[in-house]
Motif scaffolding. Structure first.
Motif, mmCIF file in Angstrom:
data_model
loop_
_atom_site.group_PDB
_atom_site.id
_atom_site.type_symbol
_atom_site.label_atom_id
_atom_site.label_comp_id
_atom_site.label_asym_id
_atom_site.label_seq_id
_atom_site.Cartn_x
_atom_site.Cartn_y
_atom_site.Cartn_z
ATOM 1 N N GLN A 20 0.829 -1.206 0.000
ATOM 2 C CA GLN A 20 0.000 0.000 0.000
ATOM 3 C C GLN A 20 0.868 1.263 0.000
ATOM 4 N N ILE A 21 1.906 1.265 0.832
ATOM 5 C CA ILE A 21 2.788 2.437 0.922
ATOM 6 C C ILE A 21 3.495 2.690 -0.396
ATOM 7 N N VAL A 22 4.072 1.642 -0.974
ATOM 8 C CA VAL A 22 4.789 1.795 -2.246
ATOM 9 C C VAL A 22 3.832 2.232 -3.345
ATOM 10 N N TRP A 23 2.619 1.640 -3.368
ATOM 11 C CA TRP A 23 1.648 2.004 -4.407
ATOM 12 C C TRP A 23 1.262 3.478 -4.299
ATOM 13 N N ILE A 24 0.969 3.928 -3.104
ATOM 14 C CA ILE A 24 0.565 5.321 -2.921
ATOM 15 C C ILE A 24 1.702 6.274 -3.274
ATOM 16 N N PHE A 25 2.920 5.923 -2.899
ATOM 17 C CA PHE A 25 4.055 6.800 -3.165
ATOM 18 C C PHE A 25 4.375 6.914 -4.649
ATOM 19 N N TYR A 26 4.261 5.809 -5.370
ATOM 20 C CA TYR A 26 4.713 5.813 -6.753
ATOM 21 C C TYR A 26 3.586 5.849 -7.773
ATOM 22 N N CYS A 27 2.439 5.296 -7.452
ATOM 23 C CA CYS A 27 1.358 5.218 -8.428
ATOM 24 C C CYS A 27 0.426 6.420 -8.391
ATOM 25 N N GLN A 53 4.200 -0.286 12.152
ATOM 26 C CA GLN A 53 4.223 -0.371 10.695
ATOM 27 C C GLN A 53 4.802 0.882 10.048
ATOM 28 N N SER A 54 4.890 1.971 10.801
ATOM 29 C CA SER A 54 5.495 3.183 10.237
ATOM 30 C C SER A 54 6.941 2.941 9.838
ATOM 31 N N ALA A 55 7.563 1.891 10.398
ATOM 32 C CA ALA A 55 8.932 1.554 10.007
ATOM 33 C C ALA A 55 9.022 1.227 8.521
ATOM 34 N N LEU A 56 7.905 0.844 7.914
ATOM 35 C CA LEU A 56 7.912 0.476 6.499
ATOM 36 C C LEU A 56 8.145 1.670 5.582
ATOM 37 N N VAL A 57 7.882 2.894 6.068
ATOM 38 C CA VAL A 57 8.077 4.058 5.203
ATOM 39 C C VAL A 57 9.555 4.308 4.927
ATOM 40 N N ALA A 58 10.428 3.637 5.674
ATOM 41 C CA ALA A 58 11.872 3.774 5.396
ATOM 42 C C ALA A 58 12.197 3.325 3.984
ATOM 43 N N ASP A 95 12.478 8.233 9.042
ATOM 44 C CA ASP A 95 11.906 7.845 10.326
ATOM 45 C C ASP A 95 12.945 7.099 11.152
ATOM 46 N N LEU A 96 12.496 6.485 12.240
ATOM 47 C CA LEU A 96 13.415 5.776 13.131
ATOM 48 C C LEU A 96 14.139 4.641 12.407
ATOM 49 N N MET A 97 13.407 3.858 11.630
ATOM 50 C CA MET A 97 14.032 2.733 10.928
ATOM 51 C C MET A 97 15.032 3.214 9.890
ATOM 52 N N TYR A 98 14.684 4.253 9.176
ATOM 53 C CA TYR A 98 15.598 4.803 8.160
ATOM 54 C C TYR A 98 16.886 5.296 8.808
ATOM 55 N N GLN A 99 16.741 6.025 9.913
ATOM 56 C CA GLN A 99 17.924 6.524 10.610
ATOM 57 C C GLN A 99 18.758 5.367 11.156
ATOM 58 N N GLY A 100 18.088 4.308 11.623
ATOM 59 C CA GLY A 100 18.815 3.146 12.108
ATOM 60 C C GLY A 100 19.615 2.476 11.010
#
Length: 220
Positions: A70-77, A160-165, A171-176
């Motif tokens: 869902q995240i990838v679709w919304i971001f790119y499509c 699940q917000s970690a998936l936006v990395a 976010d936290l996951m991206y910085q990690g």
């Protein structure tokens, strides 16, 4: 295992900066999910099939597809199909918020169905309009009954917000991930990241458990 741990190599500053972004995404997504989830629940309970069906499909789509898709679709499509270009944080909030709306709508639907008919009949007897009955009788009762599930769904969205990395939101996951690459200390870095997620999530799960126990006591 010939490995020397060095947690001093893990800088908390970028992780806390990422945590702030994760919390911003979570709070904004929860506002969308809590407010619009109730409206969505009313729509999927409509007696009119033409009204009900598209919103039921919306709920099933978000419940039955992986959040990362869902995240990838919304971001790119979405930008390609609708010529809509928003900043990454807004897109992240939109993706997480729509996902949470679908799950919260189901929680609200169950609670709405459990609202005592006597309360609705009393509202009719008092001359309340359908909108007034929704705002003053159905929503408060359904919201109170749904709070444990809404909190659980809210903390799931934080995780699940970690998936936006994956779409480069810092976010936290991206910085990690960035810190682990820079320091060559993935074990220490991701251990700290996991502990931060745990430190935020655990108190909420305890609150949910407390509310559930209180509810069971009231029922019994």
């Amino acid at each position: 295992m010939d490995y020397t741990f060095n947690f001093n190599a893990v800088s908390l500053a970028p992780l806390l900066k990422g945590l702030w972004v994760s919390l911003e995404l979570t709070v904004a997504a929860n506002v969308i999910g809590v407010v619009f989830g109730f409206g969505l629940a009313l729509l999927i309970m409509s007696p009119f099939k033409l009204v009900r069906l598209p919103f039921m499909l919306f709920v099933e789509f978000f419940r039955c597809t992986p959040a990362i898709v869902q995240i990838v679709w919304i971001f790119y499509c979405v930008p390609m199909l609708f010529d809509v270009f928003l900043d990454p944080i807004t897109m992240g909030v939109l993706a997480l918020g729509l996902n949470l709306m679908a799950f919260n709508a189901e929680a609200y639907r169950a609670s709405i169905q459990a609202v005592p008919k006597e309360q609705i009949d009393a509202g009719i007897a008092l001359g309340l309009t359908p909108i007034q009955r929704i705002l003053h009788i159905i929503f408060p009762t359904a919201f109170r009954a749904s709070v444990p599930v809404l909190l659980t769904n809210g903390i799931v969205i934080f995780q699940q917000s970690a998936l936006v990395a994956i779409v480069a939101i810092q976010d936290l996951m991206y910085q990690g991930k960035s810190l682990a690459t820079e320091t060559y200390r993935p074990i220490e870095t991701f251990t700290v990241v996991a502990l931060i997620y745990f430190a935020v999530s655990f108190p909420v799960t305890q609150i949910v458990g407390l509310l559930e126990r209180r509810r069971q006591l009231l029922v019994s």
